[in-house]
Design an enzyme around this catalytic site. Structure first.
Site, PDB file in Angstrom:
ATOM      1  N   ASP A   8     -68.199  36.529  97.390  1.00 24.13           N
ATOM      2  CA  ASP A   8     -66.930  35.847  97.659  1.00 24.13           C
ATOM      3  C   ASP A   8     -66.782  34.562  96.854  1.00 24.13           C
ATOM      4  O   ASP A   8     -66.079  33.637  97.271  1.00 24.13           O
ATOM      5  CB  ASP A   8     -66.843  35.510  99.161  1.00 24.13           C
ATOM      6  CG  ASP A   8     -66.720  36.751 100.042  1.00 24.13           C
ATOM      7  OD1 ASP A   8     -66.207  37.779  99.560  1.00 24.13           O
ATOM      8  OD2 ASP A   8     -67.128  36.689 101.217  1.00 24.13           O
ATOM      9  N   LYS A  30     -71.154  43.472  98.406  1.00 20.74           N
ATOM     10  CA  LYS A  30     -69.842  43.620  99.047  1.00 20.74           C
ATOM     11  C   LYS A  30     -68.758  42.936  98.220  1.00 20.74           C
ATOM     12  O   LYS A  30     -68.795  41.730  98.012  1.00 20.74           O
ATOM     13  CB  LYS A  30     -69.880  43.021 100.453  1.00 20.74           C
ATOM     14  CG  LYS A  30     -68.601  43.277 101.239  1.00 20.74           C
ATOM     15  CD  LYS A  30     -68.695  42.748 102.651  1.00 20.74           C
ATOM     16  CE  LYS A  30     -68.204  41.330 102.784  1.00 20.74           C
ATOM     17  NZ  LYS A  30     -66.764  41.148 102.641  1.00 20.74           N
ATOM     18  N   ASP A  59     -64.783  46.099 100.594  1.00 21.24           N
ATOM     19  CA  ASP A  59     -64.350  45.637 101.926  1.00 21.24           C
ATOM     20  C   ASP A  59     -62.889  45.180 101.877  1.00 21.24           C
ATOM     21  O   ASP A  59     -62.605  43.988 101.850  1.00 21.24           O
ATOM     22  CB  ASP A  59     -65.276  44.487 102.364  1.00 21.24           C
ATOM     23  CG  ASP A  59     -64.985  44.003 103.770  1.00 21.24           C
ATOM     24  OD1 ASP A  59     -64.425  44.776 104.578  1.00 21.24           O
ATOM     25  OD2 ASP A  59     -65.320  42.838 104.058  1.00 21.24           O
ATOM     26  N   LEU A  60     -61.979  46.161 101.873  1.00 19.35           N
ATOM     27  CA  LEU A  60     -60.548  45.809 101.812  1.00 19.35           C
ATOM     28  C   LEU A  60     -59.874  45.942 103.177  1.00 19.35           C
ATOM     29  O   LEU A  60     -58.699  45.636 103.318  1.00 19.35           O
ATOM     30  CB  LEU A  60     -59.832  46.696 100.775  1.00 19.35           C
ATOM     31  CG  LEU A  60     -60.374  46.582  99.336  1.00 19.35           C
ATOM     32  CD1 LEU A  60     -59.572  47.467  98.387  1.00 19.35           C
ATOM     33  CD2 LEU A  60     -60.360  45.142  98.845  1.00 19.35           C
ATOM     34  N   LYS A  61     -60.578  46.422 104.159  1.00 19.98           N
ATOM     35  CA  LYS A  61     -60.074  46.520 105.544  1.00 19.98           C
ATOM     36  C   LYS A  61     -58.672  47.109 105.588  1.00 19.98           C
ATOM     37  O   LYS A  61     -57.701  46.463 105.985  1.00 19.98           O
ATOM     38  CB  LYS A  61     -60.100  45.146 106.230  1.00 19.98           C
ATOM     39  CG  LYS A  61     -61.482  44.535 106.304  1.00 19.98           C
ATOM     40  CD  LYS A  61     -61.475  43.253 107.118  1.00 19.98           C
ATOM     41  CE  LYS A  61     -62.828  42.602 107.149  1.00 19.98           C
ATOM     42  NZ  LYS A  61     -63.274  42.047 105.856  1.00 19.98           N
ATOM     43  N   LEU A  62     -58.560  48.365 105.207  1.00 18.69           N
ATOM     44  CA  LEU A  62     -57.255  49.023 105.109  1.00 18.69           C
ATOM     45  C   LEU A  62     -56.561  49.078 106.478  1.00 18.69           C
ATOM     46  O   LEU A  62     -57.197  49.369 107.490  1.00 18.69           O
ATOM     47  CB  LEU A  62     -57.423  50.439 104.560  1.00 18.69           C
ATOM     48  CG  LEU A  62     -58.177  50.569 103.232  1.00 18.69           C
ATOM     49  CD1 LEU A  62     -58.337  52.047 102.859  1.00 18.69           C
ATOM     50  CD2 LEU A  62     -57.465  49.806 102.126  1.00 18.69           C
ATOM     51  N   ASP A  64     -52.602  50.431 107.558  1.00 11.72           N
ATOM     52  CA  ASP A  64     -51.240  50.801 107.159  1.00 11.72           C
ATOM     53  C   ASP A  64     -50.886  52.106 107.863  1.00 11.72           C
ATOM     54  O   ASP A  64     -51.610  52.543 108.760  1.00 11.72           O
ATOM     55  CB  ASP A  64     -51.172  50.945 105.623  1.00 11.72           C
ATOM     56  CG  ASP A  64     -49.791  50.558 105.076  1.00 11.72           C
ATOM     57  OD1 ASP A  64     -48.787  51.129 105.563  1.00 11.72           O
ATOM     58  OD2 ASP A  64     -49.727  49.705 104.180  1.00 11.72           O
ATOM     59  N   THR A 118     -65.494  38.988 113.411  1.00 11.29           N
ATOM     60  CA  THR A 118     -66.521  38.056 113.911  1.00 11.29           C
ATOM     61  C   THR A 118     -66.037  36.600 113.919  1.00 11.29           C
ATOM     62  O   THR A 118     -66.724  35.731 114.434  1.00 11.29           O
ATOM     63  CB  THR A 118     -67.790  38.158 113.052  1.00 11.29           C
ATOM     64  OG1 THR A 118     -67.420  38.218 111.674  1.00 11.29           O
ATOM     65  CG2 THR A 118     -68.586  39.391 113.407  1.00 11.29           C
ATOM     66  N   GLN A 187     -67.053  31.414 111.140  1.00  9.17           N
ATOM     67  CA  GLN A 187     -67.499  32.497 112.013  1.00  9.17           C
ATOM     68  C   GLN A 187     -67.759  31.973 113.423  1.00  9.17           C
ATOM     69  O   GLN A 187     -68.167  30.825 113.598  1.00  9.17           O
ATOM     70  CB  GLN A 187     -68.789  33.117 111.453  1.00  9.17           C
ATOM     71  CG  GLN A 187     -68.676  33.688 110.057  1.00  9.17           C
ATOM     72  CD  GLN A 187     -67.988  35.057 110.037  1.00  9.17           C
ATOM     73  OE1 GLN A 187     -67.319  35.443 110.991  1.00  9.17           O
ATOM     74  NE2 GLN A 187     -68.143  35.771 108.935  1.00  9.17           N
ATOM     75  N   GLY A 207     -72.929  36.212 103.394  1.00  3.70           N
ATOM     76  CA  GLY A 207     -72.271  35.634 102.226  1.00  3.70           C
ATOM     77  C   GLY A 207     -72.719  34.215 101.956  1.00  3.70           C
ATOM     78  O   GLY A 207     -73.687  33.966 101.230  1.00  3.70           O
ATOM     79  N   ARG A 208     -72.047  33.264 102.577  1.00  6.28           N
ATOM     80  CA  ARG A 208     -72.272  31.850 102.262  1.00  6.28           C
ATOM     81  C   ARG A 208     -73.724  31.378 102.382  1.00  6.28           C
ATOM     82  O   ARG A 208     -74.182  30.611 101.517  1.00  6.28           O
ATOM     83  CB  ARG A 208     -71.307  30.972 103.088  1.00  6.28           C
ATOM     84  CG  ARG A 208     -69.889  31.044 102.543  1.00  6.28           C
ATOM     85  CD  ARG A 208     -68.847  30.568 103.522  1.00  6.28           C
ATOM     86  NE  ARG A 208     -68.636  31.550 104.593  1.00  6.28           N
ATOM     87  CZ  ARG A 208     -67.670  31.494 105.495  1.00  6.28           C
ATOM     88  NH1 ARG A 208     -66.803  30.490 105.450  1.00  6.28           N
ATOM     89  NH2 ARG A 208     -67.545  32.423 106.415  1.00  6.28           N
TER      90      ARG A 208
END
Ligand code: C5P
Length: 238
Positions: A8, A30, A59-62, A64, A118, A187, A207-208
């Site tokens: 990220d 990711k 990780d696009l979290k679809l 629609d 989260t 988070q 990530g961080r």
């Protein structure tokens, strides 16, 4: 338990430099909204040139209508990724459409459904869903299980309840891991590696704590070592 590292960072070159230091390690990488919107499909191809063994989690979290989700998932699979995410609150018809469309793929990616993000605490979750967090996250994950997806994205605190309500083989992927007591950032439902392991998480996302550290390689090695040590302490089924 497998480690997914969230790429990220604010520039593609920084993500690639991070990966160059991690070459040869057994990790998933990711690619989320920030990197994919900025750097697109070619970024994913570049990741593979660093190490063909890196597994790619898009990780696009679809979320629609069913036809749009199935089309989008099919396009993701065509890139050659190994895992993708959608929202379970898109419903059974949408998730079933995705799985049906992906069944035609020679190498189908794993599909994970987000239950409760989260970044929600109980209060923040209830303000939107008007339902208790763990109960509703389990309900959403169960919809995913019944629709044929491979697993749920959840916090460590819902992982076991989701497996109990669905099937031990229904996978859980848990973000918000803070391995060595790092800052929680945005988070809320954070946990450490032992908690993730005890909760039977199959994948953890970090990530961080990795990419913001001064020495990401040693943090990653320490994480992999701790996962391995916990594994031996608790036996192979833990
Ligand atoms: O930096 P940090 O370790 O908090 O990163 C967590 C990553 O996992 C971010 O890329 C975030 O988009 C992702 N994620 C999450 N919660 C979810 C699903 C994905 O934090 N429910």
């Amino acid at each position: 338990m497998q480690l997914c590292i969230a790429l990220d960072l604010e520039e593609k070159s920084k993500n690639l430099a991070l990966l160059a230091t991690l070459k040869g390690l057994d990790i998933w990488v990711k690619v989320g909204l920030r990197s994919y919107i900025r750097d697109g499909v070619s970024f994913i191809k570049e990741i593979k040139t660093i190490d063909t063994n890196f597994k790619i989690f898009l990780d696009l979290k679809l979320y629609d209508i069913p036809n749009t989700m199935a089309d989008a998932a099919f396009e993701c699979a065509k890139i050659g990724i190994d895992m993708l995410t959608l929202h379970t609150s898109s419903g059974k018809v949408a998730m079933q459409s995705v799985m049906e469309r992906l069944s035609a793929c020679p190498k189908r990616p794993l599909v994970f459904g987000v239950s409760a993000l989260t970044s929600f605490d109980s209060e923040g979750f209830e303000a939107i869903y008007n339902a208790p967090l763990e109960k509703h996250a389990t309900f959403l994950a169960t919809l995913g299980y019944q629709s044929g997806i491979d697993g749920a994205v959840c916090s460590v605190y819902e992982s076991q309840a989701i497996k109990q309500a669905t099937h031990p083989g229904f996978l859980t992927l848990t973000p918000a891991i803070r391995p060595f007591n790092e800052d929680k950032n945005d988070q809320k439902r954070t946990a450490d590696l032992t908690q993730a392991k005890n909760a039977l998480a199959d994948f953890i996302v970090i990530g961080r704590p990795i990419y913001q550290s001064k020495d990401p390689l040693s943090v990653v090695k320490k994480i992999l070592h701790t996962i391995e040590a916990t594994h031996h302490m608790q036996g192979p089924t833990a």
